[in-house]
Write a protein that holds these residues in place. Structure first.
Motif, PDB file in Angstrom:
ATOM      1  N   ARG A  33      -8.584  52.702  -1.548  1.00 34.55           N
ATOM      2  CA  ARG A  33      -9.525  52.832  -0.432  1.00 34.55           C
ATOM      3  C   ARG A  33      -9.365  54.195   0.234  1.00 34.55           C
ATOM      4  NH1 ARG A  33      -7.003  50.826   4.699  1.00 34.55           N
ATOM      5  NH2 ARG A  33      -4.818  50.784   4.132  1.00 34.55           N
ATOM      6  N   SER A  37     -11.192  54.159   5.654  1.00 36.71           N
ATOM      7  CA  SER A  37     -11.555  52.766   5.407  1.00 36.71           C
ATOM      8  C   SER A  37     -10.935  51.843   6.454  1.00 36.71           C
ATOM      9  CB  SER A  37     -11.077  52.332   4.022  1.00 36.71           C
ATOM     10  OG  SER A  37     -11.310  50.953   3.833  1.00 36.71           O
ATOM     11  N   LEU A  39     -10.873  48.598   5.722  1.00 33.97           N
ATOM     12  CA  LEU A  39     -10.561  47.438   4.897  1.00 33.97           C
ATOM     13  C   LEU A  39      -9.090  47.056   5.075  1.00 33.97           C
ATOM     14  CD1 LEU A  39     -11.762  45.546   2.723  1.00 33.97           C
ATOM     15  CD2 LEU A  39     -10.923  47.168   1.016  1.00 33.97           C
TER      16      LEU A  39
END
Length: 59
Positions: A33, A37, A39
């Motif tokens: 990633r 990011s 995430l």
């Protein structure tokens, strides 16, 4: 045979468990990633659960 050679031989013979493969998959995704990011590891596991047809992974 040196200690290192023995460790390498053991590693070659090791069969990864499903749990180990999943942990590696999550780790790979986290590593790929981008820096910006948002995430999270939990979200990655949730997405994997959905795509693999599993119930939610226990936290």
């Amino acid at each position: 045979m040196t200690q290192l050679d023995e460790l390498i031989a053991r590693a070659r013979e090791h069969k990864m468990t499903a749990s180990e493969r999943r942990l590696q998959r999550v780790s790979l995704i986290m590593g790929l990633r981008g820096h910006s990011s948002t995430l999270t590891r939990d979200k990655v596991e949730e997405i994997l659960d959905e795509t693999e047809g599993r119930e939610a992974h226990a936290a």
